[in-house]
Design a protein around this motif. Sequence first.
Motif, PDB file in Angstrom:
ATOM      1  N   ALA A 142       0.827  -1.210   0.000  1.00  0.00           N
ATOM      2  CA  ALA A 142       0.000   0.000   0.000  1.00  0.00           C
ATOM      3  C   ALA A 142       0.858   1.257   0.000  1.00  0.00           C
ATOM      4  O   ALA A 142       0.445   2.301  -0.533  1.00  0.00           O
ATOM      5  CB  ALA A 142      -0.918   0.001   1.220  1.00  0.00           C
ATOM      6  N   ARG A 143       2.035   1.187   0.593  1.00  0.00           N
ATOM      7  CA  ARG A 143       2.942   2.340   0.530  1.00  0.00           C
ATOM      8  C   ARG A 143       3.639   2.412  -0.830  1.00  0.00           C
ATOM      9  O   ARG A 143       3.817   3.492  -1.385  1.00  0.00           O
ATOM     10  CB  ARG A 143       3.987   2.262   1.636  1.00  0.00           C
ATOM     11  N   ALA A 144       3.999   1.266  -1.362  1.00  0.00           N
ATOM     12  CA  ALA A 144       4.768   1.257  -2.606  1.00  0.00           C
ATOM     13  C   ALA A 144       3.927   1.630  -3.821  1.00  0.00           C
ATOM     14  O   ALA A 144       4.409   2.303  -4.738  1.00  0.00           O
ATOM     15  CB  ALA A 144       5.397  -0.118  -2.813  1.00  0.00           C
ATOM     16  N   ILE A 145       2.664   1.216  -3.864  1.00  0.00           N
ATOM     17  CA  ILE A 145       1.848   1.412  -5.068  1.00  0.00           C
ATOM     18  C   ILE A 145       1.651   2.884  -5.425  1.00  0.00           C
ATOM     19  O   ILE A 145       1.919   3.287  -6.561  1.00  0.00           O
ATOM     20  CB  ILE A 145       0.499   0.680  -4.925  1.00  0.00           C
ATOM     21  N   PRO A 146       1.167   3.754  -4.505  1.00  0.00           N
ATOM     22  CA  PRO A 146       1.012   5.160  -4.895  1.00  0.00           C
ATOM     23  C   PRO A 146       2.341   5.831  -5.219  1.00  0.00           C
ATOM     24  O   PRO A 146       2.412   6.740  -6.051  1.00  0.00           O
ATOM     25  CB  PRO A 146       0.338   5.805  -3.680  1.00  0.00           C
ATOM     26  N   GLY A 147       3.422   5.368  -4.557  1.00  0.00           N
ATOM     27  CA  GLY A 147       4.734   5.918  -4.867  1.00  0.00           C
ATOM     28  C   GLY A 147       5.123   5.678  -6.308  1.00  0.00           C
ATOM     29  O   GLY A 147       5.765   6.509  -6.952  1.00  0.00           O
ATOM     30  N   VAL A 148       4.689   4.531  -6.835  1.00  0.00           N
ATOM     31  CA  VAL A 148       4.980   4.191  -8.227  1.00  0.00           C
ATOM     32  C   VAL A 148       3.997   4.882  -9.170  1.00  0.00           C
ATOM     33  O   VAL A 148       4.381   5.516 -10.146  1.00  0.00           O
ATOM     34  CB  VAL A 148       4.929   2.662  -8.423  1.00  0.00           C
ATOM     35  N   VAL A 149       2.710   4.760  -8.861  1.00  0.00           N
ATOM     36  CA  VAL A 149       1.671   5.274  -9.747  1.00  0.00           C
ATOM     37  C   VAL A 149       1.770   6.789  -9.915  1.00  0.00           C
ATOM     38  O   VAL A 149       1.581   7.329 -11.016  1.00  0.00           O
ATOM     39  CB  VAL A 149       0.277   4.886  -9.209  1.00  0.00           C
ATOM     40  N   LEU A 150       2.093   7.492  -8.835  1.00  0.00           N
ATOM     41  CA  LEU A 150       2.105   8.952  -8.862  1.00  0.00           C
ATOM     42  C   LEU A 150       3.493   9.545  -9.083  1.00  0.00           C
ATOM     43  O   LEU A 150       3.627  10.766  -9.161  1.00  0.00           O
ATOM     44  CB  LEU A 150       1.534   9.499  -7.549  1.00  0.00           C
ATOM     45  N   SER A 151       4.508   8.691  -9.167  1.00  0.00           N
ATOM     46  CA  SER A 151       5.869   9.207  -9.256  1.00  0.00           C
ATOM     47  C   SER A 151       6.103  10.032 -10.518  1.00  0.00           C
ATOM     48  O   SER A 151       6.800  11.047 -10.490  1.00  0.00           O
ATOM     49  CB  SER A 151       6.877   8.058  -9.195  1.00  0.00           C
ATOM     50  N   LEU A 152       5.536   9.606 -11.637  1.00  0.00           N
ATOM     51  CA  LEU A 152       5.725  10.359 -12.877  1.00  0.00           C
ATOM     52  C   LEU A 152       5.119  11.748 -12.756  1.00  0.00           C
ATOM     53  O   LEU A 152       5.723  12.746 -13.166  1.00  0.00           O
ATOM     54  CB  LEU A 152       5.102   9.600 -14.054  1.00  0.00           C
ATOM     55  N   LEU A 153       3.923  11.828 -12.167  1.00  0.00           N
ATOM     56  CA  LEU A 153       3.312  13.132 -11.902  1.00  0.00           C
ATOM     57  C   LEU A 153       4.183  13.932 -10.948  1.00  0.00           C
ATOM     58  O   LEU A 153       4.383  15.141 -11.125  1.00  0.00           O
ATOM     59  CB  LEU A 153       1.917  12.944 -11.312  1.00  0.00           C
ATOM     60  N   GLY A 154       4.744  13.248  -9.937  1.00  0.00           N
ATOM     61  CA  GLY A 154       5.616  13.934  -9.000  1.00  0.00           C
ATOM     62  C   GLY A 154       6.833  14.532  -9.676  1.00  0.00           C
ATOM     63  O   GLY A 154       7.252  15.647  -9.357  1.00  0.00           O
ATOM     64  N   GLY A 155       7.410  13.810 -10.634  1.00  0.00           N
ATOM     65  CA  GLY A 155       8.568  14.336 -11.354  1.00  0.00           C
ATOM     66  C   GLY A 155       8.239  15.572 -12.150  1.00  0.00           C
ATOM     67  O   GLY A 155       9.021  16.535 -12.201  1.00  0.00           O
ATOM     68  N   VAL A 156       7.072  15.594 -12.785  1.00  0.00           N
ATOM     69  CA  VAL A 156       6.637  16.770 -13.543  1.00  0.00           C
ATOM     70  C   VAL A 156       6.419  17.949 -12.599  1.00  0.00           C
ATOM     71  O   VAL A 156       6.827  19.082 -12.879  1.00  0.00           O
ATOM     72  CB  VAL A 156       5.352  16.472 -14.337  1.00  0.00           C
TER      73      VAL A 156
END
Length: 410
Positions: A60-74
């Motif tokens: 549960a911690r890892a999934i949003p970190g992956v799913v939202l990481s691209l948005l986070g980079g932008v």
Amino acid sequence: MSDARSRPTIGAPLRARDFRLMWSGNLISRLGDGVFTVAIALEALQVDRQATGLAYVLAARAIPGVVLSLLGGVVVDRWPRRTALLAADLTQAAAVAAVAALIAMHSVALWQLVVMAVVFGTADAFSGPAFMALIPELLPAEQLTQANALNSTSNELTVNLIGPTVGGVAVAIVGTAAAFGFDAASFLVSAAALAAVHHRSRPAASGKSVMAEAWEGIHYIVSRRWLFVLLLGAAVANLVGMGPYFVLLPVLVRHVLHASPLVLGLVYASAGAAGVLASLAVARLGSPQRLVEVMWAAYATSGLLVAGLAFVPNAWLAALLVAGSAGAVVYGDVLYFTKLQTSVPVHLMGRVSSVSYVMVGTLTPVGMVIGGLAATVIGARAAFLASGLLAAACGLVLLIPGARTMDAQP
């Protein structure tokens, strides 16, 4: 390899005030994370004794970190990186404090641990790219290897050495609620340090859409065969190796070897001690000539040592193998991060680092769930053997054409 006499020392980056503040705050925050590592594993196993319960919390911690990481980079390439880090620290402090209160009231449930983990992972998606992208803004390029080695050293000391040891002692003496409370306070210390940083740079507006900017990060990676292949190989290694490892280690130590919470903390700490030595080795020796080959040799060695956990008779031998495996991973990671920061343009750093994280981390939550299921079905020992051997085999990606040449390939 450059002359050691002309290379900056590992402490040289700390002469820069803003980097020193960011690093100091992160040091305290990461110490809290080390305590959290033990506390969350023990609390999840207390609430639900099945390995799958712990797997769900970690995933549960890892999934949003992956799913939202691209948005986070932008986002961190559009907004001040310092602001993103501040927001992440405050969010994580609130989430951990809420769980600490629930545990203190004896009313915590597995689903509440999962919700906290989701909030944590969401904040991770923004703080990871922001931290990596802010370092080149605060330091000259010739100090980046030392800065990464310093960060890795401090992270290993706090997250994997001192933190787990303190966490094991804290849980044994005062319980998990106090351990979670300490982690929440550590995020507030980090936020205060970031608030004192003078650097206020804001990336220039590109006029492009979010998707167009994200594609620039993807294109950069795809156009460099060595990087693309490395990330694909690392993704598979995380699926079969690192993901299951996160779940299998506490299950092995607590349920198979029947060791105490304190011993579990010390096993985690052994990884930190080895990571410190590996980071110092990189700082002293610099980057090797055949960087990609050395990285993959380190990662493959780590997998073989993980496979050896299938045969350990006690927690102390497990700690020795965990230490060797962690040291090999840290050595390879420091080389990778330095290469990325010295080759990627500053305006693309947030996006490239987030795309890298998405590629490498996408399969990690799946690996966690697989690890939990494997521990239940075939046992932790057999699961470790299969996991380690498959992870080591990922080093065969070096046989793919272009995997060793660090050039752009349109």
